[in-house]
Design an enzyme around this catalytic site. Structure first.
Site, short mmCIF file in Angstrom:
data_model
loop_
_atom_site.label_atom_id
_atom_site.label_comp_id
_atom_site.label_asym_id
_atom_site.label_seq_id
_atom_site.Cartn_x
_atom_site.Cartn_y
_atom_site.Cartn_z
N GLY A 1 -28.66 15.75 68.58
CA GLY A 1 -28.85 16.16 67.19
C GLY A 1 -27.63 16.84 66.59
N HIS A 2 -27.78 17.23 65.33
CA HIS A 2 -26.66 17.80 64.55
C HIS A 2 -26.08 19.07 65.18
CE1 HIS A 2 -29.08 21.19 63.16
NE2 HIS A 2 -30.08 20.33 63.22
N ASP A 3 -24.80 19.24 65.01
CA ASP A 3 -24.09 20.48 65.38
C ASP A 3 -24.11 20.79 66.88
OD1 ASP A 3 -23.32 21.32 62.67
OD2 ASP A 3 -25.48 21.46 62.38
N ASN A 45 -27.93 21.98 67.28
CA ASN A 45 -27.37 23.29 67.67
C ASN A 45 -27.61 23.61 69.14
OD1 ASN A 45 -26.06 24.50 65.30
ND2 ASN A 45 -28.09 24.31 64.38
#
Ligand code: UDP
Length: 217
Positions: free
Chosen positions: A136-138, A156
């Protein structure tokens, strides 16, 4: 200009990876499995299996390699040896892989069918995203990290070098200020639900994921 492509490892993962490469190499390039415990004249799924020495000796203008072996220590050793010998690491992704925005991917990555890297992700060298896994993102992922099939690594999350995330494991999302951290060399068992940080070198499994030592007591 002659080129040779090597898939290092002819075991379970190597046999899942070589078809991805077969569809992509340019006309005239040769494709081999390379293994350290080679049996002479062996073929696997129609491809010759050669030793590292044979790979070194074959005449070619360019030699490319990727390491399709899940064990990260073996992968690291082979990657370093091949790169130091002047061979070029290549990354490989299936046709249906989804990669969104601002993804940095190190050399020698293998992205298996149906895997997905969303946005704003940094990943080190020799990453394996197996079938149906996502990041997922980041997220920030180190070197020689392995996601087994179906891993759900939510946003994250930090995964340090050499961590192994088992099939179907789910990692809870962190936040920008407080990411979920999977420490260096940690092993996450298949199906684990990781809801807190995992220390370096720990082995955890279950829902919620706990260390082997705690689970036994
Ligand atoms: N292998 C190798 N050098 C090593 C260890 C393993 O060339 O130091 C090769 C081994 O010959 C086999 C593959 O790596 O072809 C490992 O296959 P396996 O199915 O055990 O593991 P996976 O493909 O799941 O990573």
């Amino acid at each position: 200009m002659t080129s040779i492509y090597a898939v290092y490892g002819a075991g379970g993962y190597g046999r899942e990876v070589i078809p991805l490469l077969r569809d992509r190499i340019r006309d005239g390039a040769s494709l081999y499995f390379v293994v350290d415990d080679n049996i002479p004249n062996q073929t696997v799924n129609g491809h010759s299996v050669i030793s590292y020495d044979e790979f070194c000796q074959f005449p070619a203008d360019e030699k490319y390699f990727t390491v399709a072996i899940a064990d990260s220590d073996i992968r690291s050793r082979i990657f370093t040896r091949c790169r130091d010998a002047g061979f070029k690491p290549y990354s490989l992704s299936a046709n249906n892989v989804v990669i969104m925005d601002n993804v940095t991917l190190g050399d020698g990555a293998i992205l298996s069918p149906f895997s997905c890297l969303t946005s704003n992700i940094r990943i080190g060298v020799c990453f394996h995203a197996n079938l149906y896994s996502y990041v997922g993102h980041d997220c920030q992922i180190g070197d020689f990290v392995t996601l087994a099939p179906g891993v759900k690594c939510n946003g994250n999350v930090v995964i340090e070098d050499h961590a192994y995330i088992g099939a179907g494991a789910i990692i809870k999302p962190g936040t920008r200020d407080n990411p979920t951290i999977i420490g260096r060399g940690a092993k996450i068992g298949m199906g684990a639900v990781v809801i807190q940080n995992v220390p370096a070198g720990a082995q955890v499994f279950g829902n919620p994921a706990r260390s082997f030592a705690m689970a036994k007591s």
